[in-house]
Motif scaffolding. Structure first.
Motif, PDB file in Angstrom:
ATOM      1  N   LYS A 231       0.825  -1.217   0.000  1.00  0.00           N
ATOM      2  CA  LYS A 231       0.000   0.000   0.000  1.00  0.00           C
ATOM      3  C   LYS A 231       0.852   1.256   0.000  1.00  0.00           C
ATOM      4  CE  LYS A 231      -3.850  -2.103   2.532  1.00  0.00           C
ATOM      5  NZ  LYS A 231      -4.708  -2.023   3.737  1.00  0.00           N
ATOM      6  N   ASN A 232       2.177   1.078   0.065  1.00  0.00           N
ATOM      7  CA  ASN A 232       3.105   2.211   0.142  1.00  0.00           C
ATOM      8  C   ASN A 232       2.691   3.156   1.273  1.00  0.00           C
ATOM      9  OD1 ASN A 232       5.536   3.230  -0.736  1.00  0.00           O
ATOM     10  ND2 ASN A 232       4.660   4.393  -2.437  1.00  0.00           N
ATOM     11  N   THR A 233       2.416   2.581   2.408  1.00  0.00           N
ATOM     12  CA  THR A 233       1.924   3.325   3.560  1.00  0.00           C
ATOM     13  C   THR A 233       2.732   2.970   4.796  1.00  0.00           C
ATOM     14  OG1 THR A 233      -0.319   3.430   2.657  1.00  0.00           O
ATOM     15  CG2 THR A 233      -0.091   3.782   5.025  1.00  0.00           C
ATOM     16  N   MET A 234       3.038   3.981   5.579  1.00  0.00           N
ATOM     17  CA  MET A 234       3.728   3.803   6.844  1.00  0.00           C
ATOM     18  C   MET A 234       2.779   4.179   7.976  1.00  0.00           C
ATOM     19  SD  MET A 234       7.244   5.623   8.197  1.00  0.00           S
ATOM     20  CE  MET A 234       6.602   7.270   7.996  1.00  0.00           C
ATOM     21  N   TYR A 235       2.938   3.500   9.098  1.00  0.00           N
ATOM     22  CA  TYR A 235       2.073   3.730  10.240  1.00  0.00           C
ATOM     23  C   TYR A 235       2.905   4.050  11.482  1.00  0.00           C
ATOM     24  CZ  TYR A 235      -1.090   1.195   7.158  1.00  0.00           C
ATOM     25  OH  TYR A 235      -1.824   0.786   6.074  1.00  0.00           O
ATOM     26  N   LEU A 236       2.285   4.751  12.414  1.00  0.00           N
ATOM     27  CA  LEU A 236       2.881   4.950  13.731  1.00  0.00           C
ATOM     28  C   LEU A 236       1.796   4.685  14.764  1.00  0.00           C
ATOM     29  CD1 LEU A 236       5.487   5.772  15.233  1.00  0.00           C
ATOM     30  CD2 LEU A 236       4.516   8.088  15.386  1.00  0.00           C
ATOM     31  N   GLN A 237       1.912   3.551  15.436  1.00  0.00           N
ATOM     32  CA  GLN A 237       0.992   3.230  16.522  1.00  0.00           C
ATOM     33  C   GLN A 237       1.529   3.861  17.788  1.00  0.00           C
ATOM     34  OE1 GLN A 237      -2.007   1.507  16.527  1.00  0.00           O
ATOM     35  NE2 GLN A 237      -2.126   2.164  18.675  1.00  0.00           N
ATOM     36  N   MET A 238       0.751   4.719  18.403  1.00  0.00           N
ATOM     37  CA  MET A 238       1.182   5.445  19.582  1.00  0.00           C
ATOM     38  C   MET A 238       0.301   5.047  20.763  1.00  0.00           C
ATOM     39  SD  MET A 238       1.899   9.209  17.939  1.00  0.00           S
ATOM     40  CE  MET A 238       0.161   9.560  17.640  1.00  0.00           C
ATOM     41  N   ASN A 239       0.904   4.432  21.746  1.00  0.00           N
ATOM     42  CA  ASN A 239       0.200   4.003  22.946  1.00  0.00           C
ATOM     43  C   ASN A 239       0.691   4.787  24.153  1.00  0.00           C
ATOM     44  OD1 ASN A 239      -1.093   1.993  21.371  1.00  0.00           O
ATOM     45  ND2 ASN A 239       0.523   0.505  21.827  1.00  0.00           N
ATOM     46  N   SER A 240      -0.097   4.757  25.208  1.00  0.00           N
ATOM     47  CA  SER A 240       0.277   5.415  26.467  1.00  0.00           C
ATOM     48  C   SER A 240       0.715   6.853  26.232  1.00  0.00           C
ATOM     49  CB  SER A 240       1.386   4.619  27.170  1.00  0.00           C
ATOM     50  OG  SER A 240       0.993   3.292  27.413  1.00  0.00           O
ATOM     51  N   LEU A 241      -0.083   7.573  25.503  1.00  0.00           N
ATOM     52  CA  LEU A 241       0.280   8.947  25.138  1.00  0.00           C
ATOM     53  C   LEU A 241       0.362   9.833  26.375  1.00  0.00           C
ATOM     54  CD1 LEU A 241      -1.752   9.205  21.861  1.00  0.00           C
ATOM     55  CD2 LEU A 241       0.704   9.655  22.065  1.00  0.00           C
ATOM     56  N   LYS A 242       1.297  10.773  26.310  1.00  0.00           N
ATOM     57  CA  LYS A 242       1.556  11.714  27.397  1.00  0.00           C
ATOM     58  C   LYS A 242       1.362  13.142  26.892  1.00  0.00           C
ATOM     59  CE  LYS A 242       5.255   8.674  29.053  1.00  0.00           C
ATOM     60  NZ  LYS A 242       6.699   8.589  29.391  1.00  0.00           N
ATOM     61  N   PRO A 243       1.082  14.073  27.789  1.00  0.00           N
ATOM     62  CA  PRO A 243       0.947  15.468  27.343  1.00  0.00           C
ATOM     63  C   PRO A 243       2.172  15.967  26.589  1.00  0.00           C
ATOM     64  CG  PRO A 243       0.059  15.234  29.542  1.00  0.00           C
ATOM     65  CD  PRO A 243       0.695  13.910  29.195  1.00  0.00           C
ATOM     66  N   GLU A 244       3.346  15.485  26.964  1.00  0.00           N
ATOM     67  CA  GLU A 244       4.564  15.933  26.279  1.00  0.00           C
ATOM     68  C   GLU A 244       4.697  15.370  24.865  1.00  0.00           C
ATOM     69  OE1 GLU A 244       4.351  14.519  29.307  1.00  0.00           O
ATOM     70  OE2 GLU A 244       6.062  13.186  29.707  1.00  0.00           O
ATOM     71  N   ASP A 245       3.789  14.490  24.461  1.00  0.00           N
ATOM     72  CA  ASP A 245       3.765  14.019  23.079  1.00  0.00           C
ATOM     73  C   ASP A 245       3.033  14.995  22.165  1.00  0.00           C
ATOM     74  OD1 ASP A 245       3.257  10.712  24.348  1.00  0.00           O
ATOM     75  OD2 ASP A 245       5.124  11.528  23.532  1.00  0.00           O
ATOM     76  N   THR A 246       2.445  16.019  22.741  1.00  0.00           N
ATOM     77  CA  THR A 246       1.722  17.012  21.940  1.00  0.00           C
ATOM     78  C   THR A 246       2.667  17.710  20.973  1.00  0.00           C
ATOM     79  OG1 THR A 246       0.048  17.371  23.651  1.00  0.00           O
ATOM     80  CG2 THR A 246       0.397  19.154  22.053  1.00  0.00           C
ATOM     81  N   ALA A 247       2.324  17.669  19.694  1.00  0.00           N
ATOM     82  CA  ALA A 247       3.179  18.233  18.643  1.00  0.00           C
ATOM     83  C   ALA A 247       2.485  18.054  17.299  1.00  0.00           C
ATOM     84  CB  ALA A 247       4.545  17.544  18.622  1.00  0.00           C
ATOM     85  N   VAL A 248       3.077  18.636  16.279  1.00  0.00           N
ATOM     86  CA  VAL A 248       2.712  18.314  14.900  1.00  0.00           C
ATOM     87  C   VAL A 248       3.619  17.173  14.446  1.00  0.00           C
ATOM     88  CG1 VAL A 248       2.504  19.131  12.535  1.00  0.00           C
ATOM     89  CG2 VAL A 248       1.976  20.672  14.439  1.00  0.00           C
ATOM     90  N   TYR A 249       3.004  16.126  13.947  1.00  0.00           N
ATOM     91  CA  TYR A 249       3.738  14.935  13.514  1.00  0.00           C
ATOM     92  C   TYR A 249       3.842  14.928  11.992  1.00  0.00           C
ATOM     93  CZ  TYR A 249       3.625  13.016  18.209  1.00  0.00           C
ATOM     94  OH  TYR A 249       3.834  12.818  19.556  1.00  0.00           O
ATOM     95  N   TYR A 250       5.051  14.659  11.523  1.00  0.00           N
ATOM     96  CA  TYR A 250       5.333  14.643  10.092  1.00  0.00           C
ATOM     97  C   TYR A 250       5.895  13.295   9.674  1.00  0.00           C
ATOM     98  CZ  TYR A 250       5.255  19.760  10.531  1.00  0.00           C
ATOM     99  OH  TYR A 250       4.903  21.064  10.777  1.00  0.00           O
TER     100      TYR A 250
END
Length: 123
Positions: A74-93
């Motif tokens: 599918k020419n697709t990449m994924y990022l599974q993010m678990n146990s998210l924290k407030p410090e993970d707040t950002a723009v993801y590229y």
């Protein structure tokens, strides 16, 4: 025309999970990676993998919580993010390289970038 289109960001609470997707079109890549940029901070490498996924990288800040994967069909990449924290707040590229064989910390090694997707984690 080469495009990287991210999706999956949003507003969640601490401890929740999100999955980001990066759908690529126009060509294949030797390596793909996820970066993030918080306000007032530099863009930082979070995770990446090469074409075969035989080489992966995780920043210490996300190791054990985030998982990067790709579906070459599918020419697709994924990022599974678990146990998210407030410090993970950002723009993801997402980023992709035409020729670089590994996962580089340097934004200049990536030839293509997505438009970014906002992830906000509330406490």
């Amino acid at each position: 025309q080469v495009q990287l289109i991210e999706s999956g960001g949003g507003l969640v609470q601490a401890g929740d999970s999100l999955r980001l997707s990066c759908a690529a079109s126009g060509r294949t890549f030797t390596a793909m990676a996820w970066f993030r940029q918080a306000p007032g901070k530099e863009r930082e490498l979070l995770a990446g993998l090469n074409w075969s996924a035989s080489v992966t990288y995780y920043a210490d800040s996300v190791k054990g919580r985030f998982t990067v994967s790709r579906d070459n069909a599918k020419n697709t990449m994924y990022l599974q993010m678990n146990s998210l924290k407030p410090e993970d707040t950002a723009v993801y590229y997402c980023a992709a390289s035409k020729n670089y064989p590994g996962i580089s910390y340097h934004v200049s090694e990536y030839d293509y970038w997505g438009q970014g997707t906002q992830v906000t984690v509330s406490s």
